[in-house]
Write a protein that holds these residues in place. Sequence first.
Motif, PDB file in Angstrom:
ATOM      1  N   THR A 119     -13.132   0.076 -17.276  1.00  0.00           N
ATOM      2  CA  THR A 119     -14.256  -1.174 -16.839  1.00  0.00           C
ATOM      3  C   THR A 119     -13.570  -2.492 -16.563  1.00  0.00           C
ATOM      4  O   THR A 119     -14.340  -3.315 -15.969  1.00  0.00           O
ATOM      5  CB  THR A 119     -15.283  -1.293 -18.118  1.00  0.00           C
ATOM      6  OG1 THR A 119     -14.444  -1.958 -19.225  1.00  0.00           O
ATOM      7  CG2 THR A 119     -15.962  -0.374 -18.310  1.00  0.00           C
ATOM      8  N   LEU A 120     -12.443  -2.904 -17.115  1.00  0.00           N
ATOM      9  CA  LEU A 120     -11.514  -3.883 -16.775  1.00  0.00           C
ATOM     10  C   LEU A 120     -10.964  -3.834 -15.487  1.00  0.00           C
ATOM     11  O   LEU A 120     -11.097  -5.143 -14.521  1.00  0.00           O
ATOM     12  CB  LEU A 120     -10.379  -4.229 -17.899  1.00  0.00           C
ATOM     13  CG  LEU A 120     -11.090  -4.307 -19.340  1.00  0.00           C
ATOM     14  CD1 LEU A 120      -9.706  -4.891 -20.238  1.00  0.00           C
ATOM     15  CD2 LEU A 120     -11.884  -5.826 -19.232  1.00  0.00           C
ATOM     16  N   ALA A 121     -10.460  -2.560 -15.133  1.00  0.00           N
ATOM     17  CA  ALA A 121      -9.923  -2.641 -13.585  1.00  0.00           C
ATOM     18  C   ALA A 121     -10.875  -2.416 -12.755  1.00  0.00           C
ATOM     19  O   ALA A 121     -10.793  -2.416 -11.467  1.00  0.00           O
ATOM     20  CB  ALA A 121      -8.738  -1.554 -13.799  1.00  0.00           C
ATOM     21  N   GLY A 122     -12.151  -1.853 -13.249  1.00  0.00           N
ATOM     22  CA  GLY A 122     -13.157  -1.587 -12.072  1.00  0.00           C
ATOM     23  C   GLY A 122     -12.614   0.043 -11.225  1.00  0.00           C
ATOM     24  O   GLY A 122     -13.190  -0.313 -10.264  1.00  0.00           O
ATOM     25  N   ALA A 123     -11.952   0.743 -11.796  1.00  0.00           N
ATOM     26  CA  ALA A 123     -11.413   1.789 -11.077  1.00  0.00           C
ATOM     27  C   ALA A 123     -11.465   2.826 -11.936  1.00  0.00           C
ATOM     28  O   ALA A 123     -11.361   2.882 -13.185  1.00  0.00           O
ATOM     29  CB  ALA A 123     -10.118   1.392 -10.396  1.00  0.00           C
ATOM     30  N   LYS A 124     -11.359   4.189 -11.455  1.00  0.00           N
ATOM     31  CA  LYS A 124     -11.304   5.294 -12.211  1.00  0.00           C
ATOM     32  C   LYS A 124      -9.686   5.395 -12.358  1.00  0.00           C
ATOM     33  O   LYS A 124      -8.738   5.046 -11.708  1.00  0.00           O
ATOM     34  CB  LYS A 124     -11.494   6.747 -11.462  1.00  0.00           C
ATOM     35  CG  LYS A 124     -10.425   7.088 -10.300  1.00  0.00           C
ATOM     36  CD  LYS A 124     -10.887   8.465  -9.633  1.00  0.00           C
ATOM     37  CE  LYS A 124      -9.767   8.889  -8.847  1.00  0.00           C
ATOM     38  NZ  LYS A 124     -10.181  10.252  -8.116  1.00  0.00           N
ATOM     39  N   ILE A 125      -9.458   6.043 -13.632  1.00  0.00           N
ATOM     40  CA  ILE A 125      -7.952   6.051 -14.261  1.00  0.00           C
ATOM     41  C   ILE A 125      -7.733   7.571 -14.815  1.00  0.00           C
ATOM     42  O   ILE A 125      -8.887   8.463 -14.960  1.00  0.00           O
ATOM     43  CB  ILE A 125      -7.832   5.208 -15.134  1.00  0.00           C
ATOM     44  CG1 ILE A 125      -8.801   5.368 -16.490  1.00  0.00           C
ATOM     45  CG2 ILE A 125      -7.606   3.730 -14.880  1.00  0.00           C
ATOM     46  CD1 ILE A 125      -8.189   4.751 -17.684  1.00  0.00           C
ATOM     47  N   PRO A 126      -6.592   7.992 -14.853  1.00  0.00           N
ATOM     48  CA  PRO A 126      -6.389   9.407 -15.478  1.00  0.00           C
ATOM     49  C   PRO A 126      -6.897   9.462 -16.990  1.00  0.00           C
ATOM     50  O   PRO A 126      -7.096   8.253 -17.757  1.00  0.00           O
ATOM     51  CB  PRO A 126      -4.594   9.703 -15.409  1.00  0.00           C
ATOM     52  CG  PRO A 126      -4.316   8.468 -14.335  1.00  0.00           C
ATOM     53  CD  PRO A 126      -5.189   7.115 -14.658  1.00  0.00           C
ATOM     54  N   LEU A 127      -7.363  10.422 -17.398  1.00  0.00           N
ATOM     55  CA  LEU A 127      -7.735  10.832 -18.803  1.00  0.00           C
ATOM     56  C   LEU A 127      -6.494  10.437 -19.696  1.00  0.00           C
ATOM     57  O   LEU A 127      -5.493  10.942 -19.349  1.00  0.00           O
ATOM     58  CB  LEU A 127      -8.207  12.191 -18.955  1.00  0.00           C
ATOM     59  CG  LEU A 127      -9.335  12.442 -18.454  1.00  0.00           C
ATOM     60  CD1 LEU A 127      -9.718  14.023 -18.401  1.00  0.00           C
ATOM     61  CD2 LEU A 127     -10.698  11.724 -18.919  1.00  0.00           C
ATOM     62  N   ASP A 128      -6.909   9.785 -20.955  1.00  0.00           N
ATOM     63  CA  ASP A 128      -5.885   9.451 -21.630  1.00  0.00           C
ATOM     64  C   ASP A 128      -5.318  10.805 -22.477  1.00  0.00           C
ATOM     65  O   ASP A 128      -6.197  11.686 -22.646  1.00  0.00           O
ATOM     66  CB  ASP A 128      -5.753   8.352 -22.485  1.00  0.00           C
ATOM     67  CG  ASP A 128      -6.865   8.288 -23.601  1.00  0.00           C
ATOM     68  OD1 ASP A 128      -7.009   9.376 -24.171  1.00  0.00           O
ATOM     69  OD2 ASP A 128      -7.845   7.427 -23.187  1.00  0.00           O
ATOM     70  N   GLU A 129      -4.181  11.016 -23.058  1.00  0.00           N
ATOM     71  CA  GLU A 129      -3.850  12.237 -23.817  1.00  0.00           C
ATOM     72  C   GLU A 129      -4.941  12.363 -24.937  1.00  0.00           C
ATOM     73  O   GLU A 129      -5.090  13.764 -25.144  1.00  0.00           O
ATOM     74  CB  GLU A 129      -2.483  12.204 -24.371  1.00  0.00           C
ATOM     75  CG  GLU A 129      -2.143  11.161 -25.189  1.00  0.00           C
ATOM     76  CD  GLU A 129      -0.656  11.040 -25.907  1.00  0.00           C
ATOM     77  OE1 GLU A 129      -0.463  11.532 -26.894  1.00  0.00           O
ATOM     78  OE2 GLU A 129      -0.087  10.511 -25.145  1.00  0.00           O
TER      79      GLU A 129
END
Length: 138
Positions: A119-129
């Motif tokens: 939500t801070l970057a406003g973008a999808k990110i990889p799932l964390d471990e």
Amino acid sequence: MSARPPFTLPVTVRFSEIDVAGVVFNSHYLTWCEDAKVGFLDSIGYDPARFAAEHHLALVRHAEIDWVVSLRPLDRAEIRVTVDRVGTSSFTLRHEIWRTGADPALTASCVITYVWFDTLAGAKIPLDEHVRGALSAA
């Protein structure tokens, strides 16, 4: 994924969820699936407070619904949630909506893919471990 029993969320059909045909209006199935997703994620350690603190969300990327049997006012049902797939930045949950009681039946199945979102970057990110491990173990 795992052979663990599905997460279940009970539902009682309310009169406000019924359409002019006397059955549950279709959009309510997605609302129930959202409630079941939140409950499921909470059950594996990812409650809404954790999402807020870590600035992550699981947003709907794609949803498919197959209706089999209609639910009617005051029917009781349960949504059974299982993990279908864990990807790089998304995961897919299967939501089966079963009428319970004297005449049980699968009423609908919803397969929904969620993307992991910062939500801070406003973008999808990889799932964390950690979330990947929790989903894979569920």
